[in-house]
Design an enzyme around this catalytic site. Sequence first.
Site, PDB file in Angstrom:
ATOM      1  N   GLY A  49       6.399  -4.564   1.979  1.00 15.48           N
ATOM      2  CA  GLY A  49       6.065  -5.022   0.631  1.00 15.48           C
ATOM      3  C   GLY A  49       7.049  -6.053   0.118  1.00 15.48           C
ATOM      4  N   TYR A  90      -2.336  10.678   8.534  1.00 16.43           N
ATOM      5  CA  TYR A  90      -1.953   9.279   8.320  1.00 16.43           C
ATOM      6  C   TYR A  90      -3.030   8.360   8.877  1.00 16.43           C
ATOM      7  CZ  TYR A  90       0.897   5.011   8.603  1.00 16.43           C
ATOM      8  OH  TYR A  90       1.374   3.727   8.475  1.00 16.43           O
ATOM      9  N   GLY A 136      10.914  -2.950   2.770  1.00 17.28           N
ATOM     10  CA  GLY A 136       9.998  -2.987   3.905  1.00 17.28           C
ATOM     11  C   GLY A 136       9.019  -4.144   3.862  1.00 17.28           C
ATOM     12  N   ALA A 175      -6.135   9.076   9.449  1.00 12.97           N
ATOM     13  CA  ALA A 175      -7.367   9.230   8.654  1.00 12.97           C
ATOM     14  C   ALA A 175      -7.317   8.340   7.415  1.00 12.97           C
ATOM     15  CB  ALA A 175      -7.551  10.693   8.247  1.00 12.97           C
ATOM     16  N   GLY A 221       4.577  -0.922  -3.684  1.00 14.29           N
ATOM     17  CA  GLY A 221       5.563  -0.586  -2.657  1.00 14.29           C
ATOM     18  C   GLY A 221       6.404  -1.783  -2.279  1.00 14.29           C
ATOM     19  N   ALA A 222       6.756  -2.614  -3.283  1.00 15.02           N
ATOM     20  CA  ALA A 222       7.425  -3.898  -3.018  1.00 15.02           C
ATOM     21  C   ALA A 222       8.944  -3.787  -2.950  1.00 15.02           C
ATOM     22  CB  ALA A 222       7.023  -4.915  -4.091  1.00 15.02           C
ATOM     23  N   LYS A 273      -5.615   5.595   7.009  1.00 11.10           N
ATOM     24  CA  LYS A 273      -5.656   4.180   7.386  1.00 11.10           C
ATOM     25  C   LYS A 273      -7.053   3.780   7.885  1.00 11.10           C
ATOM     26  CE  LYS A 273      -1.428   3.333   6.239  1.00 11.10           C
ATOM     27  NZ  LYS A 273      -1.121   2.511   5.059  1.00 11.10           N
ATOM     28  N   SER A 310      -3.192  -0.113   9.138  1.00 14.98           N
ATOM     29  CA  SER A 310      -2.294   0.116  10.274  1.00 14.98           C
ATOM     30  C   SER A 310      -3.127   0.096  11.545  1.00 14.98           C
ATOM     31  CB  SER A 310      -1.613   1.489  10.140  1.00 14.98           C
ATOM     32  OG  SER A 310      -1.017   1.892  11.369  1.00 14.98           O
ATOM     33  N   ASP A 327       6.767  -0.164  -7.760  1.00 15.45           N
ATOM     34  CA  ASP A 327       7.312   0.803  -6.807  1.00 15.45           C
ATOM     35  C   ASP A 327       7.775   2.047  -7.547  1.00 15.45           C
ATOM     36  OD1 ASP A 327       8.488   0.183  -3.608  1.00 15.45           O
ATOM     37  OD2 ASP A 327       8.907   2.089  -4.595  1.00 15.45           O
TER      38      ASP A 327
END
Length: 273
Positions: free
Chosen positions: A18, A151, A16, A153, A12-13, A155, A138, A36
């Site tokens: 990443g 979400y 954001g 759950a 996910g670089a 994390k 998170s 990504d």
Amino acid sequence: MKLSGKVAVVTGAAQGLGRGFTEAMLQQGAKVALLDIKVLDGRKTTKELASQHGQDKVLFLPCDVTDKGQMESAFQQVLRHFGQLDVVVNNAGVSEHGNWEMVLDVNLRSVIHGTLLGLDHMSREKGGAGGLIINIASMAGLLPMFHGPVYAATKHGVVGLSRSYGTPFHFALTGVRVCAMCPTMADTPIQPPRVASTPEEQLKADAHWAYVDNQGGLLQVSEVVDGFLQLVADDSKNGAVMRITKQKGVDYQPYGGGGQGVPYASRNTRSKL
Ligand SMILES: NC(=O)c1ccc[n+]([C@@H]2O[C@H](COP(=O)([O-])OP(=O)(O)OC[C@H]3O[C@@H](n4cnc5c(N)ncnc54)[C@H](O)[C@@H]3O)[C@@H](O)[C@H]2O)c1
Ligand SMILES: CC[C@@H](O)/C=C/C=C\C[C@@H](O)/C=C/C=C/C=C\[C@@H](O)CCCC(=O)O
């Protein structure tokens, strides 16, 4: 860990957090493979970073982290291209939306797979040199999130996975530190819009932004990256859960004595790829 001369993989670089983690590691002399699903954005980011740090320091690999074959191939390409692997940042993630199974797949299943791939390539017991895995969870991995239960759950799962592989039992075998990061809401495209498309979504959006405003606004990417670099540098941190919030900045989730994990686990209970 000193990053100079090291090789990292960041999922996910393309944007954001990443991208922030990637830029920070390049600035400290590492080489980074950017993975990504967003190919055009990934190529654009990589081109920009190559112009700043050198073409030989970056590699973009189009990769859907939910596709096991693509992930395994990407890791193999990293080893072939750079000759080594020292850091894995399982960062790719999606926010809560209709397709809960996709949220589970990206945010947890793929982080498990990325962690296992990192251990497979870096673990001393498998001929590796040891290393570092940082999984991006998170604050929703530590607190309930009524407008993002699935979400949250995923994390919570990332936190549990990282703490479990970050026990002395695994480090004695692998030489790989495994930690989790738990930032609160930060200024990236993952944030939901303030104006939603349905009354129910608007209720959630209002709660989300009321929380953000109550917390003093969004974290800046740079604040999260500063915590990231602190965690990379501190070799004493294994199984650690770093929190990043507007009120307290960077600190670590305190756990009782049980944080060392169960005293016993036979070797054959350990996950395979
Ligand atoms: N921004 C925040 O408020 C915040 C706070 C805490 C944790 N996080 C976590 O940080 C991580 C990064 O999020 P962000 O805020 O930078 O969001 P972002 O949406 O800006 O970036 C996420 C990146 O992941 C990529 N991605 C999504 N699905 C993918 C897939 N299947 N395969 C490969 N790449 C994929 C996207 O293309 C994107 O480039 C996520 O795990 C997120 O849950 C974000
Ligand atoms: C709505 C979930 C998801 O779609 C949105 C994610 C947005 C930002 C990234 C996320 O990781 C940040 C989470 C921060 C959470 C902080 C505290 C939570 O417990 C929220 C508490 C308030 C609430 O329940 O809404």
